[in-house]
Design a protein around this motif. Structure first.
Motif, PDB file in Angstrom:
ATOM      1  N   ALA A  48       0.830  -1.210   0.000  1.00  0.00           N
ATOM      2  CA  ALA A  48       0.000   0.000   0.000  1.00  0.00           C
ATOM      3  C   ALA A  48       0.863   1.259   0.000  1.00  0.00           C
ATOM      4  O   ALA A  48       0.580   2.227  -0.715  1.00  0.00           O
ATOM      5  N   ALA A  49       1.934   1.253   0.799  1.00  0.00           N
ATOM      6  CA  ALA A  49       2.802   2.429   0.883  1.00  0.00           C
ATOM      7  C   ALA A  49       3.507   2.702  -0.444  1.00  0.00           C
ATOM      8  O   ALA A  49       3.592   3.856  -0.895  1.00  0.00           O
ATOM      9  N   ILE A  50       3.991   1.655  -1.078  1.00  0.00           N
ATOM     10  CA  ILE A  50       4.701   1.835  -2.351  1.00  0.00           C
ATOM     11  C   ILE A  50       3.736   2.215  -3.463  1.00  0.00           C
ATOM     12  O   ILE A  50       4.044   3.051  -4.315  1.00  0.00           O
ATOM     13  N   GLU A  51       2.536   1.647  -3.459  1.00  0.00           N
ATOM     14  CA  GLU A  51       1.527   2.057  -4.439  1.00  0.00           C
ATOM     15  C   GLU A  51       1.164   3.527  -4.269  1.00  0.00           C
ATOM     16  O   GLU A  51       0.991   4.257  -5.250  1.00  0.00           O
ATOM     17  N   ALA A  52       1.061   3.979  -3.016  1.00  0.00           N
ATOM     18  CA  ALA A  52       0.732   5.383  -2.765  1.00  0.00           C
ATOM     19  C   ALA A  52       1.844   6.310  -3.235  1.00  0.00           C
ATOM     20  O   ALA A  52       1.578   7.379  -3.796  1.00  0.00           O
ATOM     21  N   TYR A 188       9.685   5.010 -10.834  1.00  0.00           N
ATOM     22  CA  TYR A 188       8.285   4.660 -11.080  1.00  0.00           C
ATOM     23  C   TYR A 188       7.321   5.770 -10.657  1.00  0.00           C
ATOM     24  O   TYR A 188       6.133   5.681 -10.935  1.00  0.00           O
ATOM     25  N   ARG A 189       7.837   6.764  -9.962  1.00  0.00           N
ATOM     26  CA  ARG A 189       6.966   7.828  -9.479  1.00  0.00           C
ATOM     27  C   ARG A 189       6.476   8.680 -10.638  1.00  0.00           C
ATOM     28  O   ARG A 189       7.245   9.052 -11.521  1.00  0.00           O
ATOM     29  N   THR A 190       5.179   8.999 -10.632  1.00  0.00           N
ATOM     30  CA  THR A 190       4.586   9.799 -11.697  1.00  0.00           C
ATOM     31  C   THR A 190       4.896  11.269 -11.460  1.00  0.00           C
ATOM     32  O   THR A 190       4.653  11.788 -10.373  1.00  0.00           O
ATOM     33  N   VAL A 191       5.434  11.923 -12.470  1.00  0.00           N
ATOM     34  CA  VAL A 191       5.707  13.353 -12.377  1.00  0.00           C
ATOM     35  C   VAL A 191       4.441  14.107 -12.761  1.00  0.00           C
ATOM     36  O   VAL A 191       3.880  13.899 -13.843  1.00  0.00           O
ATOM     37  N   ARG A 192       3.973  14.980 -11.868  1.00  0.00           N
ATOM     38  CA  ARG A 192       2.764  15.755 -12.127  1.00  0.00           C
ATOM     39  C   ARG A 192       3.147  17.046 -12.852  1.00  0.00           C
ATOM     40  O   ARG A 192       3.688  17.962 -12.263  1.00  0.00           O
TER      41      ARG A 192
END
Length: 200
Positions: A48-52, A188-192
């Motif tokens: 859950a933490a990594i998905e968030a 993997y983090r999405t850049v906004r």
């Protein structure tokens, strides 16, 4: 906007044996399964933490997403990735009247970072005033642990081990995540890029 997890990660998909090996727990004893419930809870918390942090669903499962307006009727970015299928698009009025949109009128533009719901024509269907659109979708790398990229799988095990090691610690700061985990998930983090505007 509201994203709801419709189906949970199954117990069978959790890497319990791998996690025990990672922790170097002894095997072959009568009480081998004594800690299974606790270990499972740490794995679920780490997932859950990594998905968030990444905006990615790791193990494939169903979600529903409701939105009151499209940011861009020519293509709406979805709030989670990777998406393997959009299984339904529904419009619901203020009085709860529901219209199921024909799948021939829209398509999924698959992308590992920013999947987009596109119209097959010019625009996505108009959301009724005071109503919502509900997008039902399947997101995740695959149904089993082996479908995950190796670095994400390792990050989950590292973070779950961190939770296990510090399970009695109450002084850790909010959002604490070991450096090894953050370095593994960074790409993997999405850049906004479109704060408040159309996300393409």
């Amino acid at each position: 906007m509201m994203l709801i997890e419709e189906t949970a990660v199954s117990q069978a998909a959790l890497p319990l044996a791998e996690f025990k090996a990672h922790l170097r727990l002894g095997t072959g004893f009568d009480d081998d399964t004594l800690q299974d419930a606790v270990l499972e809870s740490f794995l679920r918390a780490a997932l859950a933490a990594i998905e968030a942090r990444t905006g990615k669903a790791l193990i494939a499962r169903g979600f529903s997403w409701t939105v009151t307006r499209w940011r861009d009727q020519a293509g709406q970015a979805l709030p989670i990735a990777p998406v393997s299928a959009v299984t339904a698009l529904k419009l619901r009025s203020q009085t709860d009247e529901e219209e199921v949109i024909d799948p021939a009128l829209y398509l999924l533009e698959a992308d590992m970072q920013r999947p987009i719901l596109r119209p097959r024509g010019t625009l996505l269907p108009m959301i009724p005033e005071g109503g919502v659109a509900e997008v039902v979708l399947t997101a995740g790398y695959g149904p089993t642990w082996g479908d995950l990229p190796a670095d994400l799988a390792q990050a989950v095990l590292l973070l779950a081990a961190h939770y296990y090691e510090y399970r009695d610690e109450t002084a850790l700061g909010g959002g604490c995540m070991p450096f090894g985990v953050t370095s593994l998930i960074e790409r993997y983090r999405t850049v906004r890029l479109f704060a408040g505007g159309a996300a393409r």
